[in-house]
Enzyme design. Structure first.
Site, PDB file in Angstrom:
ATOM      1  N   GLY A 126       0.899  -1.211  -0.033  1.00 12.64           N
ATOM      2  CA  GLY A 126       0.107  -0.029  -0.032  1.00 12.64           C
ATOM      3  C   GLY A 126       0.716   1.236  -0.043  1.00 12.64           C
ATOM      4  N   LYS A 127       2.046   1.096  -0.435  1.00 12.24           N
ATOM      5  CA  LYS A 127       3.011   2.351  -0.408  1.00 12.24           C
ATOM      6  C   LYS A 127       2.449   3.621  -1.491  1.00 12.24           C
ATOM      7  CE  LYS A 127       6.588   0.657  -1.967  1.00 12.24           C
ATOM      8  NZ  LYS A 127       6.138  -0.910  -2.042  1.00 12.24           N
ATOM      9  N   THR A 128       1.709   3.195  -2.543  1.00 12.80           N
ATOM     10  CA  THR A 128       1.382   4.280  -3.296  1.00 12.80           C
ATOM     11  C   THR A 128       0.134   4.882  -2.737  1.00 12.80           C
ATOM     12  OG1 THR A 128       1.983   3.023  -5.380  1.00 12.80           O
ATOM     13  CG2 THR A 128       0.276   4.811  -5.604  1.00 12.80           C
TER      14      THR A 128
ATOM     15  N   LYS B 152       8.675   9.442  -7.933  1.00  9.51           N
ATOM     16  CA  LYS B 152       8.688   7.983  -7.759  1.00  9.51           C
ATOM     17  C   LYS B 152      10.192   7.819  -8.681  1.00  9.51           C
ATOM     18  CE  LYS B 152       7.350   3.635  -7.792  1.00  9.51           C
ATOM     19  NZ  LYS B 152       6.908   2.825  -6.669  1.00  9.51           N
TER      20      LYS B 152
ATOM     21  N   GLY C 128       9.089   4.946  -2.602  1.00  6.00           N
ATOM     22  CA  GLY C 128      10.332   3.868  -3.016  1.00  6.00           C
ATOM     23  C   GLY C 128       9.663   2.602  -3.911  1.00  6.00           C
TER      24      GLY C 128
END
Length: 232
Positions: free
Chosen positions: A20-22, A42, A117
């Protein structure tokens, strides 16, 4: 921001891919607008190309949810770790230091630069072995850097999160907070326990709990929801 100031950098990493980084990056970007101008970066995107026509770049999803200024530096076609994807295609990609230099320029122009990342903390962003961790450490030499670790809610998260936090501390980087990337509408016992155990075993607060499905919201609903999510 005055010409004498420099913006802060927020690095968003994860315990793994698909945590769920985005969506966490998008939520942090919305919150950061309270402090001034925001740019989202990004450094490396993989898995986007003619062979994968249905895939959406992370930076495009962040823009859809937030409307924030975004930049992507390197795009690779295969859905692999960046160094592997580059080697497979015989592509030369920039070293981590070059990414750091470009982010420093953005920090001179914005109050907050948020860097998403790729995968976990030790994923290699270049073919020289430079990792997400190396990028965060390089930036921290000259800029105020906050690192957020995005993690899962369920079984296995304690071990993965402790390892990630310990690795950050080994490089002198104290995490600013943990983000649970997807909190179920009906959490089970392990998930409810982990909400308390994650800060207990890591010594890092859970600062954001993002509801399952947040990434499917339209922009207005997403931005309206962000203020409530740290306290879910």
């Amino acid at each position: 921001m005055s010409s004498q100031e420099v913006g802060r950098v927020v690095v968003v990493t994860g315990t793994d891919t698909g945590v769920g980084k985005t969506i966490a990056t998008a939520a942090l970007a919305v919150a950061a607008r309270e402090r001034g101008t925001v740019s989202v970066v990004k450094p490396v995107q993989t898995g986007i190309g003619p062979e994968y026509p249905d895939e959406v770049a992370d930076i495009d999803e962040i823009y859809r949810l937030t409307g924030c200024a975004t930049q992507e530096y390197t795009r690779l076609e295969d859905p692999l770790a960046p160094d592997t994807a580059a080697r497979r295609r015989g592509v030369t990609i920039p070293p981590v230091k070059e990414y750091a230099d470009r982010i420093r320029v953005l920090a001179e122009l914005h109050d907050t630069v948020i860097v998403e990342g790729a995968g976990g903390l030790l994923v290699r962003l270049d073919t020289d072995g430079g990792t997400v961790l190396d990028l965060a450490a390089e930036l921290a030499e000259s800029l105020p850097v906050e690192v957020y670790v995005v993690t899962r809610a369920g079984l296995g998260t304690l071990n993965h999160t402790e390892l990630t936090v310990a690795t950050l501390r080994d490089r002198g980087l104290e995490p600013a907070g943990l983000v649970i990337g997807s909190w179920p509408a009906d959490p089970e016992l392990a998930e409810r326990c982990n909400l308390d155990d994650l800060p207990r075993v890591t010594g890092v607060p859970v600062t954001w709990v993002l509801p399952e499905g947040a990434g499917r919201l339209e922009r207005d609903d997403f931005t309206a929801g962000v203020p409530a999510w740290p306290t879910l």
